[in-house]
Design a protein around this motif. Structure first.
Motif, short mmCIF file in Angstrom:
data_model
loop_
_atom_site.label_atom_id
_atom_site.label_comp_id
_atom_site.label_asym_id
_atom_site.label_seq_id
_atom_site.Cartn_x
_atom_site.Cartn_y
_atom_site.Cartn_z
N GLU A 42 0.60 -1.28 -0.06
CA GLU A 42 0.12 -0.04 0.15
C GLU A 42 0.98 1.32 -0.08
O GLU A 42 0.55 2.22 -0.83
CB GLU A 42 -0.96 -0.06 1.34
CG GLU A 42 -2.16 -0.85 0.95
CD GLU A 42 -2.94 -0.58 -0.07
OE1 GLU A 42 -3.16 0.74 -0.22
OE2 GLU A 42 -3.35 -1.54 -1.01
N GLN A 43 2.16 1.21 0.75
CA GLN A 43 2.92 2.43 0.74
C GLN A 43 3.46 2.41 -0.75
O GLN A 43 3.64 3.55 -1.36
CB GLN A 43 4.14 2.06 1.72
CG GLN A 43 3.57 2.06 3.26
CD GLN A 43 4.76 1.76 4.11
OE1 GLN A 43 5.89 1.51 3.65
NE2 GLN A 43 4.31 1.79 5.23
N GLU A 46 0.83 4.31 -2.86
CA GLU A 46 1.13 5.70 -2.57
C GLU A 46 2.16 6.42 -3.22
O GLU A 46 1.87 7.40 -3.81
CB GLU A 46 1.12 6.00 -1.09
CG GLU A 46 -0.05 5.65 -0.14
CD GLU A 46 -0.01 5.58 1.22
OE1 GLU A 46 0.91 6.42 1.79
OE2 GLU A 46 -0.90 5.01 1.76
#
Length: 106
Positions: A42-43, A46
């Motif tokens: 998920e990072q 981003e």
């Protein structure tokens, strides 16, 4: 360094961060830490979104017809290469996480 070159270097940096995080997530798969792998992925997404935002601004500037059209040089090509490979790595690693997790029956 021009403002446009700084923006392009930002694209390279964000794409590199995304790719690095994706491979960090893959390392978590080796130890069976699937939840942690998904958090790291998920990072990566981003960071990839930041790269995409920069790329979109550059494309809009090119299509605007104004005098702010970015020069397509080796740096821009390099940035696009980094961005595309980071997306591919992230997508592939996400699928690998799914495959290995399913294999373990989780």
């Amino acid at each position: 360094m021009t403002e446009t070159e700084q923006i392009i270097v930002g694209l390279i940096s964000s794409a590199g961060q995304s790719k690095s995080l994706a491979f960090e997530a893959l390392k978590k798969v080796k130890t069976g830490e699937y939840d942690e792998a998904r958090k790291i992925l998920e990072q990566a997404k981003e960071a990839d979104l930041q790269a995409h935002t920069v790329q979109t601004k550059l494309i809009q500037a090119e299509m605007s017809g104004s005098g702010n059209k970015p020069e397509v040089g080796l740096l821009m090509v390099h940035a696009q290469d980094h961005y595309m490979t980071s997306q591919l790595a992230r997508d592939l690693i996400e699928e690998l996480i799914n495959v290995f997790e399913a294999k373990e029956g989780k």
